[in-house]
Design an enzyme around this catalytic site. Structure first.
Site: not given
Length: 738
Positions: A555-557, A648
């Site tokens: 994920d980007e974070d 997920d």
């Protein structure tokens, strides 16, 4: 001269005398008495010869045992043709391949007729097809058609027998003489002969049928399916009875049978002779005459004693405690006992001459069953005693694999039938018998992904293959700002610094377009941006840009260091069939609510590795991959898109379904754990809603599969010398301890 003539005459006369005395009987029999020719030629032993069987069979049994050889070859052929008119059908002659070339392998089910309900079992079959990834509601796109008329029970004495089927199907505009149609059938024929007649002209349709005999079965065209009861589960199904380390190869009984004994009619000969192998010790063979309306009219001298002995043993206890189970034919060739023995890990000993075994086109039954002859019944005990214990255990393990892979539910039986037909359409891309007969099975390994065993992670160890030494990082961006955040820039820098990184792919799923190439950071590996569909299932779309076996999903974070990435990748290379990652969560059964629960607390138990930072094999994400999300029905993809944070769980469920193994957690830095906990506290309300959605997703997936596939574990892998009181110079990844 006179003496020579005299010797010639004497020699000629002696020759005639010798011919008369030694060959005259044969000359009289064949030349002068042709009516006795058949009697003279009958010199082979027969099942009904009382002189041969007098020592172990009652005369009344012989009188009831029909002799099939009394029919001439012409009569037998006429009987087969009356049952099945298109006996010469092959896929090349009776199937229209052009319908499948246009839109692929799509299956259309006819709508059910009003006022004509279908049986519970046929309803399960139709539901299985409609839930499959091949189903279509548009008949113009269909390659295969399934009738909405219930054709399972074609015994005209049955209450579920549907009449006037011929008239109904002729009125269907898509019938086309049965081409590209698949007809399911479990029961055919009726008392007393129980022939394979269905009562209507099947034309050029493919028959998926139980109790198929080899005489009428059309190899490469029809499909033989098992006989299963109406209680057979729609999906999921119970697991096999063999547990690792719990059942030894040698059990209490060697060979068992407990079932009905037919006093008259077809199938009575074999079951009437089963009592000859019973010894009351390690071979138990119990029969009862007490069934049917008028059994007392036909009972013989053994019935009373057999009925008493029959009640002394419990059927399921015998299955649990026996190594081999006799599976004789019933009125028809197949029986429910076949699947019951498979589930119980009781090796089936088949006594059903001429039975085309279920899915024999794909399944190697020589590895899971003993195929015996009805006429050699007395040799079975000595034959099974000669099987080595190691081979017995291999047989038992194979029964459990076949039960779980193809027979434990109606869904699996129907989907196996469809996959076998699909393989025929493209033989060059079909599954090999190795794939069908080895874990995880043909339903979970799709040949559209690859036909090379080296491309499948669960075959690496068996065949000496190994995954590629590089990985592709896939970063999914969903931020609505449309700009590059500082955490994402740090993530790209950390990942690109890994010596094992081949490339970075950014999946841009934002409404705003991605920044121009000049705004992206410089990296030592190629970086590419791909526009997504702004859906949660974007993470699973097949991407041609991914050429490595390993995919690092981010994920980007996500917050990872280069050392964490390197160590996790090395762990994944040792377990390429599993998900290997950092943040984990777990599931549990909530007895108060009667449903599955979900928790994200930091505990020693885990069953889910979040794809926000995880390695997995690229095959799990392909549309035609290792049964990955893209290969599943549209209903599951809609579920992922409809519930936040469901992707997920779906990925973990799919991998656990195939491998039957849990994911693997690797070491995280302490700062990363504390940061995740703080973010969870700051977003309590949002996190609670997200957790509720994950729980709903978990229960819907369990309902879809019919059971909970997730496997729990308490394993975490750390680097060597992790947290040990030694010099940091001796540690390969010292930064992981900060």
């Amino acid at each position: 001269m006179q003496t020579r003539k005299k010797y010639i005459c004497l020699t000629f006369l002696a020759s005639w005398l010798l011919l008369f005395f030694f060959g005259g009987d044969q000359l009289r029999r064949f030349a002068f008495f042709p009516g006795r020719k058949a009697e003279a030629r009958r010199s082979w032993p027969r099942w009904t010869d009382r002189t041969l069987l007098r020592s172990f069979v009652d005369p009344e049994e012989l009188q009831r045992d029909g002799d099939p050889s009394l029919l001439s070859p012409r009569e037998r052929r006429a009987a087969r043709l009356s049952v099945q008119g298109s006996s010469r059908c092959r896929m090349e002659t009776c199937f229209d391949f052009s319908r499948c070339e246009r839109n692929g392998f799509k299956v259309f089910t006819y709508p059910q007729e009003r006022g004509q309900p279908v049986s519970e079992t046929y309803g399960k079959i139709l539901s299985s097809i409609e839930r499959s990834r091949y189903h279509t509601v548009d008949p113009e796109q269909a390659c295969l058609f399934i009738l909405g008329i219930d054709t399972l029970d074609r015994d005209h004495l049955s209450a579920q027998y549907v009449r006037n089927v011929d008239e109904k199907i002729r009125g269907f505009p898509l019938w086309n003489g049965g081409r590209n149609h698949l007809i399911f059938n479990l029961y055919s024929g009726t008392w007393p002969s129980y022939t394979g007649e269905l009562g209507f002209d099947t034309g050029h349709a493919i028959l998926a049928r139980a109790s198929f005999d080899t005489q009428s079965f059309r190899p490469g065209f029809d499909v033989s399916i098992p006989l299963f009861s109406k209680e057979h589960p729609q999906r999921g199904g119970d697991r096999g009875w063999l547990r690792q380390g719990s059942v030894p190869p040698r059990k209490k009984y060697l060979l068992v049978f407990k079932g009905k004994r037919y006093l008259t009619g077809i199938g009575s000969g074999t079951r009437n002779a089963l009592h000859h192998i019973h010894n009351g010790q390690d071979i138990i063979s119990l029969t009862t005459c007490k069934h049917g309306k008028d059994w007392e009219k036909h009972k013989d001298t053994r019935c009373d004693k057999d009925n008493v002995d029959y009640e002394r043993f419990d059927y399921h206890e015998l299955l649990h405690n026996s190594t081999f189970c006799i599976v004789p034919r019933g009125r028809r060739l197949g029986s429910f006992r076949f699947l019951e023995a498979l589930q119980a890990a009781c090796i089936p000993v088949l006594l059903s001459d001429g039975w085309e075994l279920p899915f024999a086109e794909a399944i190697d039954w020589g590895r899971a069953a003993v195929v015996a002859s009805e006429r050699l019944l007395l040799q079975i005990p000595s034959a099974v005693r000669c099987i080595h214990p190691e081979r017995v255990l291999a047989f038992q393990q194979q029964t459990q694999f076949l039960w779980d892979a193809y027979f434990s539910s109606v869904d699996k039986i129907v989907h196996t039938t469809l996959e076998i037909i699909k393989d025929r359409l493209s033989p060059h891309r079909s599954r090999s018998r190795f794939l069908w007969n080895s874990l995880p099975g043909g339903l979970l390994v799709l040949p559209d992904f690859s036909t090379h065993l080296g491309d499948f992670p669960f075959y690496y160890l068996q065949h000496g293959y190994s995954p590629s030494k590089k990985f592709t990082a896939l970063i999914r961006v969903v931020s609505q700002t449309g700009s590059l955040s500082q955490p994402m820039l740090r993530l790209i820098q950390a990942v690109s610094g890994s010596q094992y990184c081949a490339q970075i792919v950014v999946l841009w799923s934002c409404e705003k377009p991605p920044p121009p190439s000049g705004k992206w950071p410089q990296s030592s590996v190629p970086l590419s941006i791909i526009q997504g569909r702004r859906k949660l299932s974007d993470r699973f779309l097949p991407l041609e840009a991914i050429q490595t076996d390993a995919v690092l999903s981010l994920d980007e974070d996500s917050s990872l260091s280069t050392s964490e990435v390197d160590f996790a990748f090395l762990v994944w290379r040792s377990f390429p069939e599993r998900i290997v990652g950092f943040p984990t969560q777990s599931h549990f059964w909530d007895p108060e609510q009667g449903r599955w629960g979900y928790t994200s607390k930091w505990t020693n138990e885990l069953s889910i590795v979040l794809t926000a930072a995880a390695f997995y094999h690229r095959g799990w994400r392909g549309r035609e991959g290792l049964a990955g999300p893209g290969a599943l029905p549209a209903g599951l993809r809609e579920l992922v898109d409809g519930l936040a944070a469901c992707e997920d769980i779906l990925m973990n469920v799919l991998v656990a379904t195939v491998t039957k193994l849990p994911p693997i957690k690797v070491t995280q830095r302490k700062q990363h754990k504390e940061g995740a906990a703080q973010r969870a506290e700051l977003t309590g309300t949002v996190g609670g809603r997200r957790s509720s959605q994950r729980q709903d997703c978990l229960n819907q997936l369990a309902d879809w599969f019919g059971y909970m596939p997730l496997v729990s574990s308490q394993l975490r892998l750390d680097p060597v010398l992790f947290k040990d009181q030694v010099s940091v110079l001796r540690k390969k990844y010292p930064s992981l301890e900060k």
